[in-house]
Write a protein that holds these residues in place. Structure first.
Motif, PDB file in Angstrom:
ATOM      1  N   ILE A   1       1.034  -1.303   0.040  1.00 23.73           N
ATOM      2  CA  ILE A   1       0.069   0.067   0.089  1.00 23.73           C
ATOM      3  C   ILE A   1       0.757   1.217   0.037  1.00 23.73           C
ATOM      4  CG2 ILE A   1      -1.669   1.465   1.509  1.00 23.73           C
ATOM      5  CD1 ILE A   1      -2.913  -1.488   2.165  1.00 23.73           C
ATOM      6  N   ALA A   2       2.028   1.043   1.006  1.00 26.34           N
ATOM      7  CA  ALA A   2       2.766   2.435   0.920  1.00 26.34           C
ATOM      8  C   ALA A   2       3.584   2.690  -0.364  1.00 26.34           C
ATOM      9  CB  ALA A   2       3.822   2.074   1.993  1.00 26.34           C
ATOM     10  N   LEU A   3       3.967   1.502  -1.123  1.00 23.65           N
ATOM     11  CA  LEU A   3       4.763   1.687  -2.330  1.00 23.65           C
ATOM     12  C   LEU A   3       3.766   2.159  -3.423  1.00 23.65           C
ATOM     13  CD1 LEU A   3       7.163   0.773  -4.084  1.00 23.65           C
ATOM     14  CD2 LEU A   3       6.133  -1.204  -4.334  1.00 23.65           C
ATOM     15  N   CYS A   4       2.406   1.980  -3.462  1.00 26.10           N
ATOM     16  CA  CYS A   4       1.614   2.269  -4.436  1.00 26.10           C
ATOM     17  C   CYS A   4       1.227   3.731  -4.128  1.00 26.10           C
ATOM     18  CB  CYS A   4       0.199   1.610  -4.298  1.00 26.10           C
ATOM     19  SG  CYS A   4       0.388  -0.154  -4.881  1.00 26.10           S
ATOM     20  N   GLN A   5       1.227   4.239  -2.846  1.00 22.74           N
ATOM     21  CA  GLN A   5       0.923   5.619  -2.632  1.00 22.74           C
ATOM     22  C   GLN A   5       2.171   6.295  -3.086  1.00 22.74           C
ATOM     23  OE1 GLN A   5       0.347   5.462   1.566  1.00 22.74           O
ATOM     24  NE2 GLN A   5      -2.185   5.226   1.172  1.00 22.74           N
ATOM     25  N   LEU A   6       3.263   5.929  -2.870  1.00 18.27           N
ATOM     26  CA  LEU A   6       4.354   6.688  -3.252  1.00 18.27           C
ATOM     27  C   LEU A   6       4.572   6.877  -4.548  1.00 18.27           C
ATOM     28  CD1 LEU A   6       7.055   5.221  -0.603  1.00 18.27           C
ATOM     29  CD2 LEU A   6       6.187   7.799  -1.089  1.00 18.27           C
ATOM     30  N   ALA A   7       4.213   5.449  -5.491  1.00 19.56           N
ATOM     31  CA  ALA A   7       4.239   5.535  -6.840  1.00 19.56           C
ATOM     32  C   ALA A   7       3.253   6.458  -7.385  1.00 19.56           C
ATOM     33  CB  ALA A   7       4.096   4.146  -7.430  1.00 19.56           C
ATOM     34  N   GLU A   8       2.153   6.702  -6.991  1.00 19.20           N
ATOM     35  CA  GLU A   8       1.175   7.714  -7.449  1.00 19.20           C
ATOM     36  C   GLU A   8       1.566   9.306  -7.209  1.00 19.20           C
ATOM     37  OE1 GLU A   8      -2.182   9.418  -8.709  1.00 19.20           O
ATOM     38  OE2 GLU A   8      -1.454   7.394  -9.017  1.00 19.20           O
ATOM     39  N   LYS A   9       2.354   9.406  -5.903  1.00 17.40           N
ATOM     40  CA  LYS A   9       2.921  10.790  -5.583  1.00 17.40           C
ATOM     41  C   LYS A   9       3.721  11.067  -6.591  1.00 17.40           C
ATOM     42  CE  LYS A   9       1.680  11.002  -0.592  1.00 17.40           C
ATOM     43  NZ  LYS A   9       2.277  10.981   0.780  1.00 17.40           N
ATOM     44  N   SER A  10       4.670  10.212  -6.796  1.00 18.71           N
ATOM     45  CA  SER A  10       5.935  10.480  -7.908  1.00 18.71           C
ATOM     46  C   SER A  10       5.332  10.937  -9.107  1.00 18.71           C
ATOM     47  CB  SER A  10       6.612   9.170  -7.814  1.00 18.71           C
ATOM     48  OG  SER A  10       7.781   9.368  -8.654  1.00 18.71           O
ATOM     49  N   ARG A  11       4.352   9.995  -9.629  1.00 21.23           N
ATOM     50  CA  ARG A  11       3.781  10.395 -11.136  1.00 21.23           C
ATOM     51  C   ARG A  11       3.124  11.528 -10.890  1.00 21.23           C
ATOM     52  NH1 ARG A  11      -1.225  10.573 -13.226  1.00 21.23           N
ATOM     53  NH2 ARG A  11      -2.161   9.538 -11.376  1.00 21.23           N
ATOM     54  N   ARG A  12       2.345  12.149  -9.897  1.00 17.55           N
ATOM     55  CA  ARG A  12       1.874  13.275  -9.878  1.00 17.55           C
ATOM     56  C   ARG A  12       2.905  14.647  -9.936  1.00 17.55           C
ATOM     57  NH1 ARG A  12      -1.408  13.198  -5.042  1.00 17.55           N
ATOM     58  NH2 ARG A  12      -1.728  11.037  -4.912  1.00 17.55           N
ATOM     59  N   LEU A  13       3.892  14.289  -8.941  1.00 17.68           N
ATOM     60  CA  LEU A  13       4.966  15.288  -8.963  1.00 17.68           C
ATOM     61  C   LEU A  13       5.753  15.484 -10.147  1.00 17.68           C
ATOM     62  CD1 LEU A  13       6.539  14.327  -5.360  1.00 17.68           C
ATOM     63  CD2 LEU A  13       5.480  16.611  -6.280  1.00 17.68           C
ATOM     64  N   THR A  14       5.980  14.212 -10.973  1.00 19.28           N
ATOM     65  CA  THR A  14       6.524  14.335 -12.352  1.00 19.28           C
ATOM     66  C   THR A  14       5.689  15.058 -13.199  1.00 19.28           C
ATOM     67  OG1 THR A  14       7.634  12.153 -11.956  1.00 19.28           O
ATOM     68  CG2 THR A  14       7.495  12.865 -14.122  1.00 19.28           C
ATOM     69  N   GLN A  15       4.418  15.163 -13.329  1.00 24.19           N
ATOM     70  CA  GLN A  15       3.583  15.974 -14.198  1.00 24.19           C
ATOM     71  C   GLN A  15       3.634  17.088 -13.852  1.00 24.19           C
ATOM     72  OE1 GLN A  15      -0.039  13.698 -13.426  1.00 24.19           O
ATOM     73  NE2 GLN A  15       0.263  12.124 -14.957  1.00 24.19           N
ATOM     74  N   ALA A  16       3.540  17.453 -12.479  1.00 27.49           N
ATOM     75  CA  ALA A  16       3.597  19.064 -12.086  1.00 27.49           C
ATOM     76  C   ALA A  16       4.821  19.729 -12.573  1.00 27.49           C
ATOM     77  CB  ALA A  16       3.323  19.139 -10.607  1.00 27.49           C
ATOM     78  N   THR A  17       5.979  18.928 -12.352  1.00 28.79           N
ATOM     79  CA  THR A  17       7.108  19.476 -12.750  1.00 28.79           C
ATOM     80  C   THR A  17       7.288  19.640 -14.190  1.00 28.79           C
ATOM     81  OG1 THR A  17       8.311  18.229 -11.004  1.00 28.79           O
ATOM     82  CG2 THR A  17       9.878  19.112 -12.630  1.00 28.79           C
ATOM     83  N   ALA A  18       6.661  18.631 -15.048  1.00 35.75           N
ATOM     84  CA  ALA A  18       6.718  18.827 -16.636  1.00 35.75           C
ATOM     85  C   ALA A  18       5.870  20.217 -17.052  1.00 35.75           C
ATOM     86  CB  ALA A  18       6.339  17.544 -17.133  1.00 35.75           C
ATOM     87  N   ILE A  19       4.845  20.225 -16.233  1.00 36.05           N
ATOM     88  CA  ILE A  19       4.024  21.489 -16.479  1.00 36.05           C
ATOM     89  C   ILE A  19       4.518  22.895 -16.160  1.00 36.05           C
ATOM     90  CG2 ILE A  19       1.913  22.642 -15.904  1.00 36.05           C
ATOM     91  CD1 ILE A  19       0.475  19.950 -15.635  1.00 36.05           C
ATOM     92  N   LEU A  20       5.338  22.779 -15.252  1.00 37.85           N
ATOM     93  CA  LEU A  20       6.101  24.261 -14.744  1.00 37.85           C
ATOM     94  C   LEU A  20       7.089  24.254 -15.489  1.00 37.85           C
ATOM     95  CD1 LEU A  20       5.982  23.699 -10.710  1.00 37.85           C
ATOM     96  CD2 LEU A  20       4.909  25.449 -12.277  1.00 37.85           C
ATOM     97  N   GLU A  21       7.931  23.018 -16.066  1.00 36.19           N
ATOM     98  CA  GLU A  21       9.071  23.303 -16.990  1.00 36.19           C
ATOM     99  C   GLU A  21       8.417  24.046 -18.363  1.00 36.19           C
ATOM    100  OE1 GLU A  21      11.182  19.628 -17.228  1.00 36.19           O
ATOM    101  OE2 GLU A  21      12.139  20.042 -15.427  1.00 36.19           O
ATOM    102  N   LYS A  22       7.218  23.367 -18.800  1.00 35.48           N
ATOM    103  CA  LYS A  22       6.766  23.993 -19.938  1.00 35.48           C
ATOM    104  C   LYS A  22       6.318  25.442 -19.873  1.00 35.48           C
ATOM    105  CE  LYS A  22       2.876  23.374 -23.283  1.00 35.48           C
ATOM    106  NZ  LYS A  22       1.663  23.035 -23.102  1.00 35.48           N
ATOM    107  N   ARG A  23       5.711  25.807 -18.685  1.00 34.68           N
ATOM    108  CA  ARG A  23       5.555  27.298 -18.341  1.00 34.68           C
ATOM    109  C   ARG A  23       6.795  27.984 -18.360  1.00 34.68           C
ATOM    110  NH1 ARG A  23       1.107  27.313 -13.643  1.00 34.68           N
ATOM    111  NH2 ARG A  23      -0.481  27.730 -14.838  1.00 34.68           N
ATOM    112  N   VAL A  24       7.650  27.563 -17.803  1.00 33.24           N
ATOM    113  CA  VAL A  24       9.018  28.434 -17.699  1.00 33.24           C
ATOM    114  C   VAL A  24       9.687  28.623 -19.115  1.00 33.24           C
ATOM    115  CG1 VAL A  24      11.588  28.118 -16.950  1.00 33.24           C
ATOM    116  CG2 VAL A  24       9.594  27.823 -15.395  1.00 33.24           C
TER     117      VAL A  24
END
Length: 125
Positions: free
Chosen positions: A87-110
């Motif tokens: 369960i902890a691993l799945c939650q961390l994987a989901e958080k990592s995916r969301r953080l990667t997507q947010a980082t990509a959006i911010l990089e595109k904006r920059v």
């Protein structure tokens, strides 16, 4: 159960309890994950102090030998730990995916802002 083995089990449960509290104090383990280990330590202490509990549980569950009951209980404990870690691993994987997507959006904006600034700088010259 011999007195030596009973003392060894009590000592082992206490050492486990101390290790869990040290890990909690140092921040190496969260309370959420330490609950399983605290439960194990408590169960080991109960089994060591009152070995009759194992025999009563054996009779209730219809297990032939007390050793088999203890083995089955430890197997169930390992399964609980594995489930908890999954369960902890799945939650961390989901958080990592969301953080990667947010980082990509911010990089595109920059990049877009840098391009817009570069274009306005060219026009002013």
């Amino acid at each position: 159960m011999s007195l030596k083995f009973q003392a060894f089990m009590i000592l082992g449960a206490l050492v486990l309890l101390i290790i869990i509290f040290v890990l909690l104090k140092r921040g190496k383990m969260t309370v959420k994950y330490s609950l399983l280990w605290l439960g194990l330590s408590l169960a080991l202490t109960v089994f060591a102090v009152c070995p009759y509990v194992v025999y009563v549980m054996r009779d209730i569950l219809g297990v032939e030998m007390p050793v088999n009951l203890v083995f089955m209980l430890m197997f169930c404990f390992v399964l609980l730990v594995l489930l908890s870690l999954s369960i902890a691993l799945c939650q961390l994987a989901e958080k990592s995916r969301r953080l990667t997507q947010a980082t990509a959006i911010l990089e595109k904006r920059v990049r877009e802002l840098e391009q817009a600034l570069a274009q306005t700088g060219r026009r002013e010259r």
